[in-house]
Motif scaffolding. Structure first.
Motif, PDB file in Angstrom:
ATOM      1  N   MET A 205     -14.014  15.570  10.754  1.00  0.00           N
ATOM      2  CA  MET A 205     -14.420  14.464   9.881  1.00  0.00           C
ATOM      3  C   MET A 205     -13.376  14.313   8.789  1.00  0.00           C
ATOM      4  N   GLN A 206     -12.836  13.087   8.663  1.00  0.00           N
ATOM      5  CA  GLN A 206     -11.734  12.834   7.744  1.00  0.00           C
ATOM      6  C   GLN A 206     -12.138  11.804   6.688  1.00  0.00           C
ATOM      7  N   GLY A 207     -11.191  11.537   5.800  1.00  0.00           N
ATOM      8  CA  GLY A 207     -11.386  10.507   4.787  1.00  0.00           C
ATOM      9  C   GLY A 207     -12.371  10.877   3.701  1.00  0.00           C
ATOM     10  N   LEU A 208     -12.521  12.156   3.411  1.00  0.00           N
ATOM     11  CA  LEU A 208     -13.518  12.618   2.448  1.00  0.00           C
ATOM     12  C   LEU A 208     -12.882  12.866   1.084  1.00  0.00           C
ATOM     13  N   LYS A 209     -13.645  12.573   0.068  1.00  0.00           N
ATOM     14  CA  LYS A 209     -13.223  12.912  -1.287  1.00  0.00           C
ATOM     15  C   LYS A 209     -13.490  14.393  -1.544  1.00  0.00           C
TER      16      LYS A 209
ATOM     17  N   VAL B  36       0.872  -1.173   0.000  1.00  0.00           N
ATOM     18  CA  VAL B  36       0.000   0.000   0.000  1.00  0.00           C
ATOM     19  C   VAL B  36       0.910   1.225   0.000  1.00  0.00           C
ATOM     20  N   ARG B  37       0.679   2.162  -0.918  1.00  0.00           N
ATOM     21  CA  ARG B  37       1.579   3.304  -1.040  1.00  0.00           C
ATOM     22  C   ARG B  37       0.793   4.567  -1.343  1.00  0.00           C
ATOM     23  N   ASP B  38       1.499   5.716  -1.269  1.00  0.00           N
ATOM     24  CA  ASP B  38       0.855   6.978  -1.603  1.00  0.00           C
ATOM     25  C   ASP B  38       1.149   7.343  -3.056  1.00  0.00           C
ATOM     26  N   LYS B  39       0.729   8.525  -3.467  1.00  0.00           N
ATOM     27  CA  LYS B  39       0.871   8.914  -4.871  1.00  0.00           C
ATOM     28  C   LYS B  39       2.328   9.089  -5.271  1.00  0.00           C
TER      29      LYS B  39
ATOM     30  N   MET C 243      -8.113   0.917   4.156  1.00  0.00           N
ATOM     31  CA  MET C 243      -8.416   2.123   4.925  1.00  0.00           C
ATOM     32  C   MET C 243      -7.170   2.596   5.669  1.00  0.00           C
ATOM     33  N   LYS C 244      -6.984   3.904   5.704  1.00  0.00           N
ATOM     34  CA  LYS C 244      -5.922   4.519   6.506  1.00  0.00           C
ATOM     35  C   LYS C 244      -6.317   5.956   6.805  1.00  0.00           C
ATOM     36  N   ASP C 245      -6.085   6.349   8.071  1.00  0.00           N
ATOM     37  CA  ASP C 245      -6.416   7.717   8.463  1.00  0.00           C
ATOM     38  C   ASP C 245      -5.689   8.716   7.563  1.00  0.00           C
ATOM     39  N   GLY C 246      -6.447   9.714   7.105  1.00  0.00           N
ATOM     40  CA  GLY C 246      -5.870  10.754   6.267  1.00  0.00           C
ATOM     41  C   GLY C 246      -5.916  10.438   4.788  1.00  0.00           C
TER      42      GLY C 246
ATOM     43  N   LEU D 209      -3.156   4.908  -2.452  1.00  0.00           N
ATOM     44  CA  LEU D 209      -4.205   5.648  -1.766  1.00  0.00           C
ATOM     45  C   LEU D 209      -4.031   7.139  -2.021  1.00  0.00           C
ATOM     46  N   LYS D 210      -5.160   7.806  -2.190  1.00  0.00           N
ATOM     47  CA  LYS D 210      -5.158   9.253  -2.397  1.00  0.00           C
ATOM     48  C   LYS D 210      -5.374   9.963  -1.064  1.00  0.00           C
ATOM     49  N   THR D 211      -4.662  11.083  -0.904  1.00  0.00           N
ATOM     50  CA  THR D 211      -4.823  11.872   0.311  1.00  0.00           C
ATOM     51  C   THR D 211      -6.252  12.380   0.412  1.00  0.00           C
ATOM     52  N   ALA D 212      -6.850  12.226   1.579  1.00  0.00           N
ATOM     53  CA  ALA D 212      -8.250  12.596   1.768  1.00  0.00           C
ATOM     54  C   ALA D 212      -8.380  14.054   2.180  1.00  0.00           C
ATOM     55  N   SER D 213      -9.556  14.584   1.910  1.00  0.00           N
ATOM     56  CA  SER D 213      -9.911  15.902   2.425  1.00  0.00           C
ATOM     57  C   SER D 213     -10.488  15.733   3.825  1.00  0.00           C
TER      58      SER D 213
END
Length: 675
Positions: free
Chosen positions: A542-546, A416-419, A469-472, A494-498
């Protein structure tokens, strides 16, 4: 012959034996060693009062060669040591003597230099007895002696230990003379902790035993608390004695203290309750007694001991016959045995049993509670875990033929990695089976490591849904993952969440426990919604939003609901603070006009608003969260005509209800007419 004499002297033989050999040596020396000049060191050894110390070994150690010679003092306390070579010697005494078995002496040393042919005299010693502690060890009655009790002294600073005479005699007496670690040089005075132990008794510690002066004898008697006993009998349900049953009793306050016994041919048992390391302990307390034997259901009961050195009856323990389950564990071909498979049986009432399969795949669950329906689980590395349900066990019977055929399993691993392709740790991954209806019950769970790597093992062949799932970060869902072989090196980004955060207040004071809900305005997208509550300071997060446009609604009983619309940018946080105004409320009753009975479960609504409240079993309602103003209220139902307040059939003729902030408008009642 000269060397024989030296060997005998170095093992510290008694003086009379050495004298015999010296006489023989003299005769032989006339013929063979007439040219050797004798060298000796001599003196006397006395107590501090001037009396001789007899049978005390005095040693002379060659400072150059390290060899040692010695002699034992005679009745006058005199000694004479013949040494081999001229030079410097360390002359010192031993710690004890045969004539004074209870005494331990402080070791003294002198450095003596002798020349060839010199007889060095006057190397005298005045020895001091170490402080001696003596006394008796008794049973708790203070008179019955305890034989073979171990008595040990430890200096409170840890520098001195007890030495010799620390086992009590048949009359209970003991003596202990503390001796320093190592050479024995130094005083025995000081404060000591005294430890006394004996099988069958609780150990005892006496603190701060003060040995004030060397050469003195101090007395300290000790009493030990003996064992208590718990007796009982073990039988089957027909009152037949059960021999060889294991009885285990443990202290409810400390599992460290456990006592065991085995029943005899008559089913009787006796437990001795004591612990030599439970210093100053007691048997008084409550214990859990458990009885078990093969073929029967183990049973527990509580036993209380109310006095030390007492005998308590645990009564008759009657055991019921158990049942068993047997079978084999095979590979998916149904014939190749699987050894060392781990198996559990759970009766659904909090009892779990474990076993493993043998080399031929056979397994047995013994001593199962009868008349239960068991869930069996079998697992083995490299195979898919399998479960069976509702396996019935009967008393005294074996449920056989419960065989298992395990499918080979697969592994599924990756990263699992970031962009930026950097590994993400502590991401949680869930696999859901697509062969069953969509539920929130996952079949496997994994967590990524510090490098973002994850691994699912022992996965059955099939199709799955994957959620990461991951916070943020925005939750990643893969609707179809097929596993029909070992899969490795899968990459998931995973994409960084709003996120949205803020504070809810009223008149600049925080509003706690308010419900904050966020809804996606673009309902065709799979954003769904999420809910949280404000903390004691009015803050929410509230986290994890697109990214997208959202409605944020704040609700709480004492304030007017507020809704705002905000746009969230990708990977950004946005602060949205909200001020609430105090709300008023309306209350009243709803009855049936024909019989004046209360109507429960009927909604009282606000015309032109979404606010409503249901009546309770008494027909009572309370409508909260209304802003100050005038409203028209009504009740609509399929069984009754719609009625507006006050006895109006439509909104145009309805009476207005005035609501004031932070107040309740009471008595807004409705009488409904049946259709």
């Amino acid at each position: 012959m000269y060397f024989i004499i030296q060997i005998i002297k170095r093992v510290h033989m008694k003086r009379f034996l050495l004298s015999t050999f010296f006489s023989f040596f003299t005769l032989v020396g006339i013929f063979f060693w007439h040219d050797v000049l004798a060298i000796s060191i001599s003196g006397t050894v006395t107590h501090t009062d001037g009396t001789p110390v007899t049978t005390m070994f005095i040693f002379a150690k060659d400072a150059t060669l390290g060899t040692t010679d010695g002699d034992s003092t005679d009745a006058a306390g005199a000694y004479s040591i013949t040494v081999d070579n001229a030079g410097t010697y360390t002359v010192y005494n031993y710690r004890s003597t045969a004539d004074e078995p209870t005494a331990t002496f402080i070791v003294s040393e002198q450095s003596v230099t002798v020349a060839s042919g010199e007889n060095k005299t006057g190397v005298n010693f005045t020895l001091t007895r170490r402080a001696l502690l003596t006394g008796h060890v008794y049973a708790s009655n203070g008179t019955t002696p305890i034989y073979e009790a171990s008595v040990t002294l430890y200096n409170v600073d840890g520098s001195i230990r007890s030495s010799g005479g620390s086992i009590s005699t048949p009359d209970g007496s003991y003596y202990v003379a503390p001796t320093p670690y190592g050479t024995g040089v130094g005083t025995a005075t000081g404060l000591y902790d005294m430890y006394v132990i004996r099988q069958g008794y609780f150990g005892k510690i006496l603190n701060d035993i003060n040995l004030v002066q060397d050469g003195q004898t101090y007395t300290q008697n000790v009493t030990l608390t003996g064992a208590s006993r718990v007796t009982g009998k073990v039988t089957d349900k027909n009152s037949n004695p059960l021999s060889g049953a294991t009885v285990v009793m443990s202290d409810q306050n400390s599992t460290y203290y456990t006592y065991t016994a085995t029943t005899d041919a008559n089913g009787d048992f006796t437990l001795s309750v004591f612990d030599i390391t439970d210093y100053n302990g007691t048997a008084v307390g409550t214990y859990t007694l458990e009885v078990s034997t093969n073929g029967y259901i183990a049973k527990k009961r509580l036993v209380s001991i109310t006095a030390d050195e007492s005998t308590v009856s645990a009564g008759n323990v009657s055991l019921a016959r158990s049942g068993s389950i047997t079978g084999f564990v095979y590979e998916d071909d149904g014939t190749t045995a699987i050894a060392n498979a781990t198996m559990t049986a759970n009766d659904g009432s909090g009892h779990t049993y474990t076993t493993t399969s043998g080399n031929n795949g056979a397994y047995t669950f013994s001593n199962l509670r009868p008349n239960k329906r068991y869930k069996l689980t079998v697992s083995k590395t490299g195979f898919v875990t399998e479960k069976r349900y509702n396996i019935v066990v009967k008393s005294g019977e074996t449920t056989s033929g419960r065989n298992f055929s395990l499918d080979s399993s697969f592994s599924f691993s990756g990263q699992v990695r970031d962009k930026n392709n950097a590994g993400l740790d502590n991401a949680t991954l869930y696999l859901y089976s697509r062969n069953t209806p969509r539920t929130n019950t996952w079949v496997a769970k994994a967590t990524s490591d510090g490098n973002g790597n994850f691994n699912f093992s022992e996965i059955a062949l099939g199709k799955y849904r994957l959620t990461i799932m991951k916070d943020g970060y925005i939750v990643l869902k893969k609707e179809s993952v097929t596993i029909d072989a070992n899969i490795s090196d899968k990459k998931y980004t995973l994409k960084t969440a709003s996120a949205v955060f803020g504070r809810v207040t009223s008149q600049n004071a925080p509003v706690d426990n308010a419900t904050v809900t966020i809804y996606s305005v673009d309902t065709e997208k799979d954003e769904g919604y999420t809910t949280t509550t404000t903390d004691s300071d009015g803050y929410y997060l509230m986290q994890g939003l697109k990214a997208g446009k959202y409605r944020i609604r704040v609700q709480t009983t004492d304030y007017v609901e507020r809704i705002v619309t905000k746009t969230l940018d990708a990977g950004k946080q946005r602060q949205v603070d909200m001020q609430l105004v105090l709300a008023g409320s309306v209350s009243g009753y709803v009855w049936d006009e024909a019989n004046n009975l209360p109507l429960s479960g009927y909604p009282v609504r606000v015309y032109g608003k979404s606010n409503y409240a249901y009546t309770d079993e008494n027909g009572y309602y309370i409508l909260d969260g209304l802003a100050a103003g005038t409203y028209k209220l009504y009740v609509a139902s399929t069984g009754y005509e719609t009625e507006y307040y006050n006895d109006a059939s439509d909104a145009s003729s309805a009476a207005g209800v005035t609501v004031k902030a932070d107040e309740q408008t009471k008595g807004i009642n409705f009488l409904l007419r049946q259709r």
